[in-house]
Design a protein around this motif. Structure first.
Motif, short mmCIF file in Angstrom:
data_model
loop_
_atom_site.label_atom_id
_atom_site.label_comp_id
_atom_site.label_asym_id
_atom_site.label_seq_id
_atom_site.Cartn_x
_atom_site.Cartn_y
_atom_site.Cartn_z
N VAL A 87 0.84 -1.20 0.00
CA VAL A 87 0.00 0.00 0.00
C VAL A 87 0.87 1.24 0.00
CG1 VAL A 87 -1.80 1.27 1.22
CG2 VAL A 87 -1.81 -1.22 1.25
N ILE B 296 -18.44 0.91 2.46
CA ILE B 296 -17.23 0.20 2.01
C ILE B 296 -17.57 -0.77 0.89
CG2 ILE B 296 -15.46 -1.47 2.71
CD1 ILE B 296 -15.47 -0.12 5.48
N TRP C 12 -18.81 1.06 -2.42
CA TRP C 12 -17.74 1.79 -3.09
C TRP C 12 -16.80 0.84 -3.82
CZ3 TRP C 12 -16.90 7.02 -3.61
CH2 TRP C 12 -15.66 7.38 -4.14
N ASN C 13 -16.52 -0.31 -3.21
CA ASN C 13 -15.55 -1.24 -3.78
C ASN C 13 -16.14 -2.20 -4.80
OD1 ASN C 13 -13.46 -0.17 -2.34
ND2 ASN C 13 -13.49 -1.72 -0.73
N SER D 295 -5.56 4.70 -8.30
CA SER D 295 -5.86 3.71 -7.26
C SER D 295 -5.92 4.35 -5.89
CB SER D 295 -4.80 2.61 -7.26
OG SER D 295 -4.77 1.95 -8.48
N ALA E 125 -9.12 6.08 -5.56
CA ALA E 125 -10.25 5.16 -5.42
C ALA E 125 -10.29 4.54 -4.03
CB ALA E 125 -10.16 4.07 -6.48
N ALA E 126 -9.10 4.29 -3.47
CA ALA E 126 -9.05 3.57 -2.20
C ALA E 126 -9.20 4.48 -0.98
CB ALA E 126 -7.74 2.79 -2.11
N VAL F 9 -12.51 4.82 1.28
CA VAL F 9 -12.86 3.60 2.02
C VAL F 9 -11.84 3.29 3.10
CG1 VAL F 9 -12.92 1.12 1.74
CG2 VAL F 9 -14.31 2.55 0.28
N VAL F 10 -10.57 3.52 2.79
CA VAL F 10 -9.54 3.26 3.79
C VAL F 10 -9.80 4.13 5.02
CG1 VAL F 10 -7.08 3.49 4.30
CG2 VAL F 10 -7.81 2.42 2.17
N GLY G 292 -12.80 2.86 6.87
CA GLY G 292 -12.47 1.60 7.54
C GLY G 292 -11.62 1.83 8.78
N TRP G 293 -10.69 2.77 8.69
CA TRP G 293 -9.88 3.08 9.87
C TRP G 293 -10.76 3.57 11.00
CZ3 TRP G 293 -5.22 6.02 7.20
CH2 TRP G 293 -4.35 5.06 6.65
N GLN H 275 -12.86 0.48 12.37
CA GLN H 275 -12.19 -0.82 12.45
C GLN H 275 -12.73 -1.74 13.54
OE1 GLN H 275 -8.01 -0.59 13.96
NE2 GLN H 275 -8.07 1.48 13.14
#
Lengths: 291, 319
Positions: free
Chosen positions: A45, A221, A224-225, A263, A266-267, A270-271, A274-275, A278
């Motif tokens: 990453v 999440i 989006w993915n 990328s 795009a990520a 959501v990252v 998600g953090w 979590q």
């Protein structure tokens, strides 16, 4: 006796414990080992993010370039490549489907938890069974039906499909939150003469709003993915971010830095979500089975 | 639903016996609908969106229907199923699907267990380490697959070959080990999920027992084998079942990394069916494959579900 219990019990008073642990050479080694593993695991990453700030000439070198002058060139290129439409589509499909999931899911979870109806188990099992089945078996008729009603390449198609994709998880997850509302609280409210609606609004919703927020984040999440529906049901107008990413593959991966920048864009949302979520992530993904 | 409709028919008898009871019954029926009401929109929505397509899939699977030959559509009974079962590639792809699911679940559970055990102690920066470890799970799967394909496994300037070059390794991973490459990427994405789940299990462990065992002189390994692992069993089972459920639908990684190739050596069922339907335009056969996949999944999933439901209801009562 209870150093380790204390460590677990609270994270605020652990300073003293940490110091004693740190002086333990085996503990130090284990910590270093954990850090190395974690950094190794995370490295791809990090590499993606680093590549996004490189010039193309620095991105495709062998051996890899670690020292370089960062540039925002690639992000500019990605914006010029027309990221606007897919970005808006992804945002729209994600937000609207999440709202729909909550609008349908909160009442359903309520019906299945606090005031159970007949055949609760059957209804619950039906919801979850829809998650067990491979989507491929539905994609062909969906494609035909959606085509017949002229909804191919229409973002609303994805909104509907994403709502169906996330609703079962949301119902299971929110049901487990509803079940945690102490029944005494509800009884007290009804003795005080509160109508059902009042007690829902004043007692239950405030209690489970963190749970609803976590559920919403999980829906965000997944929507989006999502790629399978998006790649099959959309072309140009309703293209989403994951589909947009595939467009960078055309030059046999020649534009590596540009692809990385796209990328990262795009990520990133959501990252970050998600953090934040979590702790709740597991519960959402395990359909509420883990409290 | 069926019971709700059957109920009124069963009512009249007690009503004639005892008026009071019939009154109460009446209320409970109205109350029943009031309680059921909030459930209905979600239920109806799910039935319409998920069940109708399956019915169509069943119907299409009996049709000879290729979009390239318009007007060729006809009823062929079970011919598509015979074609599927005699298609060598289909069996190869089925085997790939099983290898992909089992391989990914096994590897990610083992790695997840190791990470969870390492994180189940207090140390400097534990929160940061956990955040770093869950990130692969959050990265958009398409972006993750592209990252592995272009940055890690590329034969010319991939990081993996660069890191292994001191050992004289130089491999074109994606063409020589396509299925393994896809599994490696999926393991990287799924390990965080297993780790979080097992970590939740570890943190729900009652610690007085292990304290007592330690006082009694049990070694760490015995403690792990006889206390921790049995406690974690249901979390590991749940992780395996849920991982398998999600992985049945794996499409992004196969599509982006190898496109199922070379040949069908890394194709799984979703990708193969997609290929048949959207590139080969063979709707009838793709639908038959979909039905076979669903039946296979139902058999495996109901066994697996029984396992986790038993494990969860049983243990929760005991605890």
């Amino acid at each position: 006796m209870s150093t380790s219990t204390e460590t677990r019990a609270s994270s605020t008073t652990v300073d003293g414990v940490e110091i004693t642990r740190r002086s333990n050479p085996r503990g130090v080694l284990l910590t270093v080992f954990t850090w190395i593993l974690a950094l190794g695991f995370f490295f791809p990453v990090l590499w993606m993010v680093l590549t996004a700030f490189k010039k193309e000439s620095d991105a495709a070198t062998n051996p890899p370039t670690f020292i370089f002058t960062p540039t925002l060139e690639q992000f500019k290129e990605v914006f010029d490549a027309g990221i606007g439409t897919p970005l808006m589509n992804s945002l729209f499909a994600t937000i609207v489907s999440t709202i729909l999931v909550l609008a349908l899911g909160v009442p359903a979870a309520f019906a299945l938890s606090l005031r159970p109806v007949r055949k609760t188990q059957d209804a619950l099992f039906f919801f979850i069974s829809t998650k067990m089945l491979p989507i491929v078996a539905a994609i062909i008729p969906l494609y035909v039906i959606v085509g017949r009603i002229g909804m191919l390449d229409n973002i609303w198609t994805l909104v509907i499909l994403y709502t169906a994709m996330n609703l079962p998880i949301a119902v299971w997850m929110m049901r487990s939150f509803f079940l945690e509302v102490p029944s005494e609280l509800l009884e007290a409210a009804s003795i005080d003469g509160a109508s059902l609606w009042t007690s829902v609004r004043e007692v239950i919703l405030p209690l489970i709003s963190p749970g609803i927020a976590a559920t919403a984040l999980i829906c965000v999440i997944f929507s989006w993915n999502e790629f399978f529906f998006a790649v099959n049901m959309t072309a140009v107008n309703a293209q989403t971010m994951p589909v947009f990413l595939t467009g960078f593959m055309s030059g046999q991966g020649l534009y590596w830095a540009q692809l990385s920048a796209a990328s990262v864009l795009a990520a990133l949302p959501v990252v970050i979500c998600g953090w934040i979520a979590q702790n709740k992530l597991v519960r959402g993904l395990s359909f509420g089975a883990i409290k | 639903m069926a019971t709700a409709l059957a109920q009124p028919g069963a009512d009249p008898q007690p009503r004639s016996d005892e008026p009071l009871k019939s009154h109460r019954d009446h209320i409970s029926r109205a109350e029943g609908w009031r309680r059921r009401g909030p459930l209905l929109p979600a239920l109806i929505f799910m039935i319409v969106v998920t069940q109708i397509p399956f019915v169509f899939t069943l119907f299409y699977s009996t049709q000879s229907w290729n979009l390239v030959r318009p007007g060729s559509r006809s009823f062929v009974g079970l011919d598509n199923y015979f074609a599927v079962f005699t298609d060598g590639q289909f069996w190869r792809v089925t085997l790939n699907t099983i290898v992909l699911i089992v391989g990914t679940v096994l590897a990610s559970v083992i790695l997840g267990l190791i990470f969870a055990l390492l994180l189940d102690r207090k140390f400097l920066g534990r929160g940061i380490v956990r955040t770093l470890l869950i990130t692969p799970f959050l990265v958009t799967p398409v972006a993750a697959a592209l990252l592995w394909k272009t940055s890690l496994l590329s034969p010319t300037n991939g990081l993996v070959n660069w890191a292994l070059s001191p050992f004289g390794v130089h491999t074109d991973w994606l063409s020589q080990y396509p299925l393994m490459s896809v599994i490696a990427e999926l393991v990287w994405q799924w390990t965080p999920f297993m780790m979080l789940l097992i970590l939740a299990g570890l943190q729900s462990m009652p610690h007085d027992i292990s304290e007592a065992a330690r006082v009694d002189g049990a070694t760490s390994f015995r403690l792990f084998r006889e206390l921790t692992l049995p406690h974690l069993r249901r979390f590991i089972e749940l992780g395996a079942v849920l991982g398998a459920i999600y992985l049945v639908n794996t499409f992004d990684a196969v599509y982006m990394m190898t496109s199922g190739g070379p040949g069908v050596s890394s194709a799984n069922l979703p990708f193969y069916i997609y290929q048949r339907a959207f590139l080969g335009f063979d709707i009838g056969q793709a639908a038959a494959m979909g039905v076979v996949t669903v039946i296979g999944t139902i058999v495996v999933a109901s066994l697996a579900l029984r396992l986790i439901f038993k494990s969860f209801t049983g243990n929760e009562e005991a605890a």
